[in-house]
Design a protein around this motif. Structure first.
Motif, PDB file in Angstrom:
ATOM      1  N   TRP A 135       0.827  -1.203   0.000  1.00  0.00           N
ATOM      2  CA  TRP A 135       0.000   0.000   0.000  1.00  0.00           C
ATOM      3  C   TRP A 135       0.867   1.261   0.000  1.00  0.00           C
ATOM      4  CZ3 TRP A 135      -4.593   0.960  -1.541  1.00  0.00           C
ATOM      5  CH2 TRP A 135      -5.568  -0.026  -1.505  1.00  0.00           C
ATOM      6  N   ALA A 136       1.944   1.247   0.727  1.00  0.00           N
ATOM      7  CA  ALA A 136       2.833   2.421   0.770  1.00  0.00           C
ATOM      8  C   ALA A 136       3.408   2.698  -0.612  1.00  0.00           C
ATOM      9  CB  ALA A 136       3.947   2.208   1.787  1.00  0.00           C
ATOM     10  N   GLY A 137       3.630   1.661  -1.392  1.00  0.00           N
ATOM     11  CA  GLY A 137       4.097   1.848  -2.756  1.00  0.00           C
ATOM     12  C   GLY A 137       3.049   2.503  -3.643  1.00  0.00           C
ATOM     13  N   GLN A 138       1.769   2.258  -3.319  1.00  0.00           N
ATOM     14  CA  GLN A 138       0.679   2.818  -4.114  1.00  0.00           C
ATOM     15  C   GLN A 138       0.260   4.198  -3.625  1.00  0.00           C
ATOM     16  OE1 GLN A 138      -0.442   1.248  -6.941  1.00  0.00           O
ATOM     17  NE2 GLN A 138       1.313  -0.045  -6.404  1.00  0.00           N
ATOM     18  N   LEU A 139       0.341   4.419  -2.330  1.00  0.00           N
ATOM     19  CA  LEU A 139      -0.061   5.691  -1.729  1.00  0.00           C
ATOM     20  C   LEU A 139       1.056   6.170  -0.785  1.00  0.00           C
ATOM     21  CD1 LEU A 139      -3.748   4.738  -0.818  1.00  0.00           C
ATOM     22  CD2 LEU A 139      -3.013   6.197  -2.720  1.00  0.00           C
ATOM     23  N   PRO A 140       2.185   6.607  -1.338  1.00  0.00           N
ATOM     24  CA  PRO A 140       3.346   6.938  -0.505  1.00  0.00           C
ATOM     25  C   PRO A 140       3.122   8.122   0.444  1.00  0.00           C
ATOM     26  CG  PRO A 140       3.743   7.521  -2.807  1.00  0.00           C
ATOM     27  CD  PRO A 140       2.439   6.786  -2.762  1.00  0.00           C
ATOM     28  N   GLU A 141       2.104   8.915   0.208  1.00  0.00           N
ATOM     29  CA  GLU A 141       1.854  10.083   1.058  1.00  0.00           C
ATOM     30  C   GLU A 141       1.072   9.735   2.331  1.00  0.00           C
ATOM     31  OE1 GLU A 141      -1.672   9.669  -1.686  1.00  0.00           O
ATOM     32  OE2 GLU A 141       0.481   9.399  -1.873  1.00  0.00           O
ATOM     33  N   ILE A 142       0.621   8.480   2.458  1.00  0.00           N
ATOM     34  CA  ILE A 142      -0.207   8.059   3.588  1.00  0.00           C
ATOM     35  C   ILE A 142       0.651   7.376   4.652  1.00  0.00           C
ATOM     36  CG2 ILE A 142      -2.135   6.554   4.281  1.00  0.00           C
ATOM     37  CD1 ILE A 142      -3.013   8.895   2.552  1.00  0.00           C
ATOM     38  N   ASP A 143       0.366   7.691   5.922  1.00  0.00           N
ATOM     39  CA  ASP A 143       0.982   6.997   7.053  1.00  0.00           C
ATOM     40  C   ASP A 143       0.119   5.782   7.368  1.00  0.00           C
ATOM     41  OD1 ASP A 143       2.040   6.074   9.422  1.00  0.00           O
ATOM     42  OD2 ASP A 143       1.535   7.863  10.587  1.00  0.00           O
ATOM     43  N   PHE A 144       0.651   4.598   7.155  1.00  0.00           N
ATOM     44  CA  PHE A 144      -0.111   3.365   7.331  1.00  0.00           C
ATOM     45  C   PHE A 144       0.047   2.745   8.729  1.00  0.00           C
ATOM     46  CE2 PHE A 144      -0.111   3.675   2.736  1.00  0.00           C
ATOM     47  CZ  PHE A 144      -1.425   3.348   2.451  1.00  0.00           C
ATOM     48  N   THR A 145       0.518   3.517   9.688  1.00  0.00           N
ATOM     49  CA  THR A 145       0.665   3.011  11.051  1.00  0.00           C
ATOM     50  C   THR A 145      -0.662   2.479  11.615  1.00  0.00           C
ATOM     51  OG1 THR A 145       2.494   4.530  11.425  1.00  0.00           O
ATOM     52  CG2 THR A 145       1.471   3.573  13.380  1.00  0.00           C
ATOM     53  N   PRO A 146      -1.785   3.188  11.425  1.00  0.00           N
ATOM     54  CA  PRO A 146      -3.048   2.629  11.949  1.00  0.00           C
ATOM     55  C   PRO A 146      -3.380   1.256  11.344  1.00  0.00           C
ATOM     56  CG  PRO A 146      -3.324   4.938  11.411  1.00  0.00           C
ATOM     57  CD  PRO A 146      -1.982   4.540  10.869  1.00  0.00           C
ATOM     58  N   LEU A 147      -3.156   1.095  10.060  1.00  0.00           N
ATOM     59  CA  LEU A 147      -3.428  -0.182   9.402  1.00  0.00           C
ATOM     60  C   LEU A 147      -2.488  -1.261   9.937  1.00  0.00           C
ATOM     61  CD1 LEU A 147      -5.154  -1.527   7.169  1.00  0.00           C
ATOM     62  CD2 LEU A 147      -3.298  -1.000   5.586  1.00  0.00           C
ATOM     63  N   ASP A 148      -1.252  -0.893  10.208  1.00  0.00           N
ATOM     64  CA  ASP A 148      -0.274  -1.824  10.760  1.00  0.00           C
ATOM     65  C   ASP A 148      -0.765  -2.371  12.100  1.00  0.00           C
ATOM     66  OD1 ASP A 148       2.086  -3.266  11.041  1.00  0.00           O
ATOM     67  OD2 ASP A 148       3.338  -1.511  11.438  1.00  0.00           O
ATOM     68  N   VAL A 149      -1.213  -1.480  12.974  1.00  0.00           N
ATOM     69  CA  VAL A 149      -1.693  -1.881  14.304  1.00  0.00           C
ATOM     70  C   VAL A 149      -2.990  -2.676  14.190  1.00  0.00           C
ATOM     71  CG1 VAL A 149      -2.591  -1.039  16.514  1.00  0.00           C
ATOM     72  CG2 VAL A 149      -0.576   0.051  15.482  1.00  0.00           C
ATOM     73  N   MET A 150      -3.977  -2.125  13.507  1.00  0.00           N
ATOM     74  CA  MET A 150      -5.292  -2.757  13.470  1.00  0.00           C
ATOM     75  C   MET A 150      -5.289  -4.072  12.688  1.00  0.00           C
ATOM     76  SD  MET A 150      -7.049  -1.070  15.455  1.00  0.00           S
ATOM     77  CE  MET A 150      -7.463   0.509  16.143  1.00  0.00           C
ATOM     78  N   SER A 151      -4.467  -4.197  11.672  1.00  0.00           N
ATOM     79  CA  SER A 151      -4.372  -5.464  10.939  1.00  0.00           C
ATOM     80  C   SER A 151      -3.817  -6.558  11.840  1.00  0.00           C
ATOM     81  CB  SER A 151      -3.492  -5.313   9.704  1.00  0.00           C
ATOM     82  OG  SER A 151      -4.110  -4.469   8.764  1.00  0.00           O
ATOM     83  N   ARG A 152      -2.861  -6.205  12.679  1.00  0.00           N
ATOM     84  CA  ARG A 152      -2.306  -7.186  13.614  1.00  0.00           C
ATOM     85  C   ARG A 152      -3.351  -7.569  14.668  1.00  0.00           C
ATOM     86  NH1 ARG A 152       2.857  -7.637  12.225  1.00  0.00           N
ATOM     87  NH2 ARG A 152       3.694  -5.868  11.059  1.00  0.00           N
TER      88      ARG A 152
END
Length: 166
Positions: free
Chosen positions: A14-31
């Motif tokens: 996802w970071a490769g597709q949307l590099p301007e987004i901080d994916f920390t919430p997805l990292d936590v919630m996916s786990r």
């Protein structure tokens, strides 16, 4: 610990597709979501050792926690199980058919009933709880006592900050 697990791969994609987004919430919630799925499997297996479905355990556990004489009104059960009235009625009917609960008239209000756990219900819910604690202990083995205490505090904070689902 795996330095490149499935969640890391998902976040990287996802970071490769949307590099301007901080994916920390997805990292936590996916786990958390993956742990939740694992916990559901652990609980299903533990309750299965006592021949109980997850929802059966929920009702019986509420009655067990109530203490002697292990009974509650349907309104009290509705509050703790957080299901609809119709669903609760079906569940109590099913548990009664299995001999795990019974109904009796409420001595304080002859128009209402109390749901009471039977000795068989108590034996089953106790067996399921012991199996659950043992299973969850095995699942938590990679974490030290200190790590567990820290995780409890973090999850408590997250739960209190949650608010209603979007």
């Amino acid at each position: 610990m795996n330095d490149n697990d499935e969640v890391d791969l998902l976040i990287d994609a996802w970071a490769g597709q949307l590099p301007e987004i901080d994916f920390t919430p997805l990292d936590v919630m996916s786990r958390l979501r993956r742990v939740s799925h694992r916990l559901t499997g652990i609980r299903r297996a533990a309750f299965g050792t006592a021949d109980l479905a997850i929802w059966e355990f929920d009702v019986l556990a509420a009655l067990r926690r109530a203490g002697e004489p292990f009974e509650m009104s349907p309104a009290q059960l509705l509050t703790v199980t957080m299901v609809t009235s119709g669903t609760l009625t079906q569940r109590v009917d099913h548990l009664e058919e299995r001999g795990l609960v019974g109904r009796r008239k409420n001595p304080e209000d002859g128009r209402s009933v109390l749901v009471q756990m039977t000795p068989l219900g108590r034996e089953r819910v106790d067996r399921a709880m012991i199996a659950l604690v043992e299973s969850e202990e095995r699942a938590l083995e990679p974490l030290s006592r200190s790590d567990r205490a820290q995780l409890v505090e973090l999850l408590r904070a997250l739960g209190e900050a949650g608010g209603p689902p979007a």
